[in-house]
Motif scaffolding. Structure first.
Motif, short mmCIF file in Angstrom:
data_model
loop_
_atom_site.label_atom_id
_atom_site.label_comp_id
_atom_site.label_asym_id
_atom_site.label_seq_id
_atom_site.Cartn_x
_atom_site.Cartn_y
_atom_site.Cartn_z
N GLY A 164 0.82 -1.21 0.00
CA GLY A 164 0.00 0.00 0.00
C GLY A 164 0.85 1.25 0.00
O GLY A 164 0.55 2.23 -0.72
N THR A 165 1.91 1.26 0.78
CA THR A 165 2.82 2.41 0.78
C THR A 165 3.48 2.59 -0.57
O THR A 165 3.60 3.71 -1.09
CB THR A 165 3.89 2.22 1.87
OG1 THR A 165 3.25 2.15 3.14
CG2 THR A 165 4.87 3.37 1.86
N LEU A 166 3.93 1.48 -1.17
CA LEU A 166 4.56 1.54 -2.48
C LEU A 166 3.58 2.03 -3.53
O LEU A 166 3.93 2.85 -4.41
CB LEU A 166 5.09 0.16 -2.86
CG LEU A 166 6.02 0.07 -4.07
CD1 LEU A 166 7.32 0.81 -3.81
CD2 LEU A 166 6.31 -1.39 -4.42
N TYR A 167 2.35 1.57 -3.45
CA TYR A 167 1.33 2.00 -4.40
C TYR A 167 1.06 3.50 -4.28
O TYR A 167 0.96 4.22 -5.28
CB TYR A 167 0.04 1.21 -4.15
CG TYR A 167 -1.07 1.50 -5.12
CD1 TYR A 167 -1.07 0.95 -6.40
CD2 TYR A 167 -2.13 2.33 -4.76
CE1 TYR A 167 -2.09 1.22 -7.29
CE2 TYR A 167 -3.16 2.60 -5.64
CZ TYR A 167 -3.14 2.05 -6.91
OH TYR A 167 -4.15 2.33 -7.79
N ASN A 168 0.97 4.00 -3.05
CA ASN A 168 0.76 5.44 -2.84
C ASN A 168 1.92 6.25 -3.41
O ASN A 168 1.72 7.32 -4.00
CB ASN A 168 0.60 5.73 -1.35
CG ASN A 168 -0.70 5.22 -0.79
OD1 ASN A 168 -1.54 4.68 -1.51
ND2 ASN A 168 -0.89 5.38 0.50
N TYR A 169 3.14 5.75 -3.23
CA TYR A 169 4.32 6.48 -3.70
C TYR A 169 4.30 6.61 -5.22
O TYR A 169 4.47 7.71 -5.77
CB TYR A 169 5.59 5.75 -3.25
CG TYR A 169 6.86 6.33 -3.81
CD1 TYR A 169 7.42 7.48 -3.25
CD2 TYR A 169 7.49 5.74 -4.90
CE1 TYR A 169 8.60 8.01 -3.77
CE2 TYR A 169 8.66 6.27 -5.42
CZ TYR A 169 9.20 7.41 -4.85
OH TYR A 169 10.36 7.94 -5.37
#
Length: 805
Positions: free
Chosen positions: A367-372
């Motif tokens: 999820g963090t990678l997707y947001n980035y």
């Protein structure tokens, strides 16, 4: 933001007010009259050096156009709250009758009912249209594939998707740019106190509805859930104001709702009704509004939002019953539970907590990678969208072509799988629209598992991935391809000029890696692969959107399996905690990109090192008015400033203690809209004097002061009227919120957000003759972290999320 003309209406006054008034102000109004003992004491010296003047842009990019930011007046509410304490509103509050109170209460509940009813109807129309358009399109293409006319099938699929995408994009680009995207960040900003312009109008409602049908039916990697939330808020806003700006009902009762606070409550009801309509989750809808979008909440609002979602559920159930006999085309089967996994008995042991924790950890990281990456793509798209309307249309069509080609061609990369002979006859190797066993290009008795996911609507793909007791029906290679594809498509689809939601794409990605994780665990766990898909979807949504309580309830209502509650809670808590260690939620990222001045719940720690007095020093000069002011002075102030609030000062006030020395008195704060209302009525005096309360009540009513009209350009003032006077005392809020100059910015921000303020006055620590009674005015723009860091360069660097801004 209702008015694009309000460029810096909070602005200069919001970002700029210091203790110096225009023209006729006394020399002591420069704020330098503090006693010498304060300036000589080193302990009183400012902690921070400053550079320049505090100024920030008040422009927000909402949809595809640049708009101006204005805040909402939650403090200025009419008779039933009695918060605004100017003379007219107080008299109106005292004169209310029981009949008026009953009318007001009845109207609120009646509007809550209508919000639920209309939101349910809109959701039904969208679901019927999407299922039928997408379903018949896939059936036609499947016929060509069965006849081995592969190129013709690709042409039909790509052409129909291009046409549907073109319709949605053209509507958004030319008629309602604010209908692009999910709309949830703008709703969060509105409920936080930011007046987002044109977000809840009739054109936005129409384009959002038709555009959602076109975009979702085109097979794009987006959902209709976010747009449904926006549709619910549009319905609520239009009902509250009696229709569109041009065609508005003038019903007397609707005047009761003509204020920002009641409109805020209606929009909160609309957001919860939209979530309920999207997921058929009434309790989840209420909790979503409470946890995710609403900044302020009351117990009375809880009842009305729950009532609205209950009405939505009844409407949806009625149409499901009606369509169950096949009278709605391809939409017919099913009930209120969208993704039922209640047919499996969940048994897990203590050691099963380990894989559950791991999938929560993975969800937080992905999820963090997707947001980035989504942040980077949205910044790139903003550059492309700046090229003009044609660039937006071409971008949307390019994404539609890429999506169609991938959906059609990738199933050819996987091998066919033989049907399980134990399955009932006819349930495997079908060419229909739904099911886990789509034949696609395979011979009879075999199925293509990747085509079962890609060649279905998004809702059917989720059902396939959530299906339990289906061990081994989806191969790891197919799940890997599906996850990678939807990760890429999710990044490049969100941000194009069509209504789009993030819920379904994230659920699909999370379901894919959750089921893949279940395959990897094999027999070492007692949890079914389909349940791992549910946990994967929940973990990715928590890792990206940072929702917990509402998301947990929504998934329980979606899956109808209460046994999932303990492990779902664990997954959500882990995923959110991991995501919070790296960046903000996806909606907060979008808020920053759009430039909306959203106030976070917690101030940054370094804000304790700045006082509001130091902040007043770096703000542009304060503009104030006298209690009885000359018309020419008022006209000059309105023409040369864009402030929305002005302190009202009486220069020769007699202190109540009976002292002979006269002093300056802070009478209160007056809004620009109230001044404009006075000028429109031409309520002028031949000589400077204070008027009686009854004189004002004869000329003005609370209805006129409820209007947010700040357009001064239409007011015609004759030359001889310029030398006349206006008594501003009856229109002034005599009890504005104030803070002493030694108050920290952190404390001021907490007060500003919790009390739902628009203006916060800074008053001096020392009072008396010769001391100007107000030093400046704070608005939400002043309290934003990156604005402060621009002015105070020696602030300690913010850690974690703030550093990434």
């Amino acid at each position: 933001m209702e008015g694009a003309e309000q460029a810096q209406s909070e602005g200069s006054n919001g970002l700029g007010e210091r203790n110096a008034s225009m023209e006729a102000e006394p020399a002591t109004a420069n704020g330098e009259a503090a006693p010498d003992l304060e300036s000589s004491n080193s302990l009183q010296q400012p902690l921070l050096r400053r550079t320049g003047t505090l100024s920030a842009s008040h422009l927000a990019i909402v949809g595809a156009k640049v708009s101006h930011i204005e805040s909402l007046d939650y403090e200025y509410v009419r008779l039933f709250s009695g918060i605004n304490e100017n003379d007219l509103f107080k008299q109106d509050w005292r004169s209310r009758s029981k009949v008026q109170v009953l009318q007001y209460i009845f109207l609120k509940w009646n509007l809550a009912f209508l919000i639920g009813l209309l939101t349910g109807l809109f959701a039904t129309v969208i679901n019927l249209a999407v299922e039928n358009i997408a379903g018949y399109k896939l059936l036609i293409v499947s016929d060509y594939i069965e006849k081995e006319r592969y190129f013709m099938g690709l042409t039909i699929l790509t052409g129909s998707n291009l046409l549907l995408t073109l319709i949605a994009t053209v509507l958004v680009v030319f008629f309602a740019p604010t209908a692009a995207g999910p709309g949830i960040p703008e709703i969060k900003a509105y409920l936080n106190g930011v007046d987002t312009p044109d977000m809840f109008g009739a054109p936005t409602l129409f384009v959002k509805t038709v555009g959602s049908i076109g975009a979702v039916a085109a097979g794009l990697d987006l959902g209709k859930e976010g747009p449904m939330v926006h549709i619910g808020t549009c319905i609520a806003s239009l009902l509250g104001q009696g229709g569109t700006e041009k065609y508005r009902l003038k019903w007397r009762w609707l005047r009761y709702m003509n204020n920002d606070r009641d409109r805020r409550d209606l929009i909160t009801c609309g957001s919860s009704a939209g979530v309920c309509a999207a997921f058929r989750a009434p309790v989840g809808g209420v909790l979503f509004a409470l946890e995710e979008v609403a900044t302020w909440w009351r117990s009375a609002l809880l009842w009305r939002t729950f009532f609205s979602t209950a009405v939505v559920v009844v409407v949806l159930r009625a149409f499901i019953e009606y369509c169950s006999s096949g009278r709605c085309g391809l939409f017919g089967d099913g009930g209120l539970i969208m993704f039922d996994v209640s047919n499996v008995t969940l048994r897990y042991h203590l050691m099963d907590i380990v894989p559950v924790a791991i999938i929560g950890l993975i969800g937080g990281l992905i999820g963090t990678l997707y947001n980035y990456f989504l942040h980077k793509v949205l910044r790139l798209y903003s550059l492309i969208n700046d090229k003009g309307k044609l660039a937006k249309i071409l971008l949307s069509l390019a994404v539609a072509v890429f999506t169609s080609v991938c959906m059609y061609s990738l199933p050819f990369l996987v091998s066919c799988t033989k049907c399980d002979p134990s399955l009932p006859s006819g349930s495997c190797s079908t060419t229909g629209r739904t099911g886990n066993f789509k034949r696609f290009n395979c011979p009879t008795g075999y199925y293509n598992d990747l085509a079962s996911l890609l060649f279905s609507t998004n809702d059917d793909a989720v059902r396939n991935l959530f299906s339990t007791n289906t061990t081994g029906e989806f191969h790891p290679f197919s799940l890997v391809i599906y996850f990678i594809l939807y990760f890429i498509l999710g990044l490049f689809t969100f941000g194009i000029a069509v209504p789009s939601g993030l819920f379904l794409p994230i659920i699909l990605m999370g379901s894919a890696y959750g089921r893949l994780f279940g395959l990897a665990m094999g027999r070492s766990t007692n949890i079914d692969e389909g349940l791992f898909a549910v946990l994967g979807a929940a973990s990715l949504m928590a890792g990206s959107m940072r929702m917990t309580v509402s998301l947990c309830v929504i998934f329980l209502e979606l899956t109808n399996n209460l046994l999932l509650l303990p492990i779902t809670m664990l997954v959500l808590l882990i995923a959110k905690s991991v995501g919070d260690c790296f960046d903000k939620s996806i909606y907060e990222i979008i808020l920053d990109l759009k430039g909306l001045p959203f106030l976070d719940a917690n101030p940054e720690p370094w804000m304790r090192n700045i006082t509001v007095g130091e902040l007043a020093d770096v703000k542009p000069p304060l503009v104030s008015l006298q209690g009885v002011e000359k018309v020419s002075r008022i006209v000059d102030v309105l023409k040369n400033t864009t402030h929305n609030g002005f302190p009202v000062i009486d220069n020769d006030a007699m202190p109540p203690t009976g002292q002979s020395t006269r002093a300056m008195e802070l009478h209160g704060l007056i809004l620009r809209a109230h001044i404009v209302a006075v000028l429109k009525k031409k309520w002028f005096l031949q000589e400077p004097k204070r008027t009686e309360e009854w004189e004002v009540r004869e000329k003005f009513s609370w209805v006129e002061l409820q209007e947010r009209d700040t357009n001064f350009e239409k007011v015609a003032i004759a030359k001889h009227e310029m030398d006349m006077y206006v008594d501003l005392h009856p229109f002034t809020n005599k009890t504005p919120y104030t803070v002493v100059e030694d108050t920290s910015v952190a404390k001021a921000m907490v007060l500003f957000r919790q009390v739902a303020l628009r203006h916060l006055l800074i008053v001096p620590k020392y009072q008396g003759a010769g001391i100007y009674p107000v030093l400046g005015i704070l608005t939400r723009q002043d309290l934003r972290a990156h604005n402060l860091q621009t002015v105070f360069p020696n602030l300690p660097k913010a850690k974690g999320r703030e550093k990434k801004r």
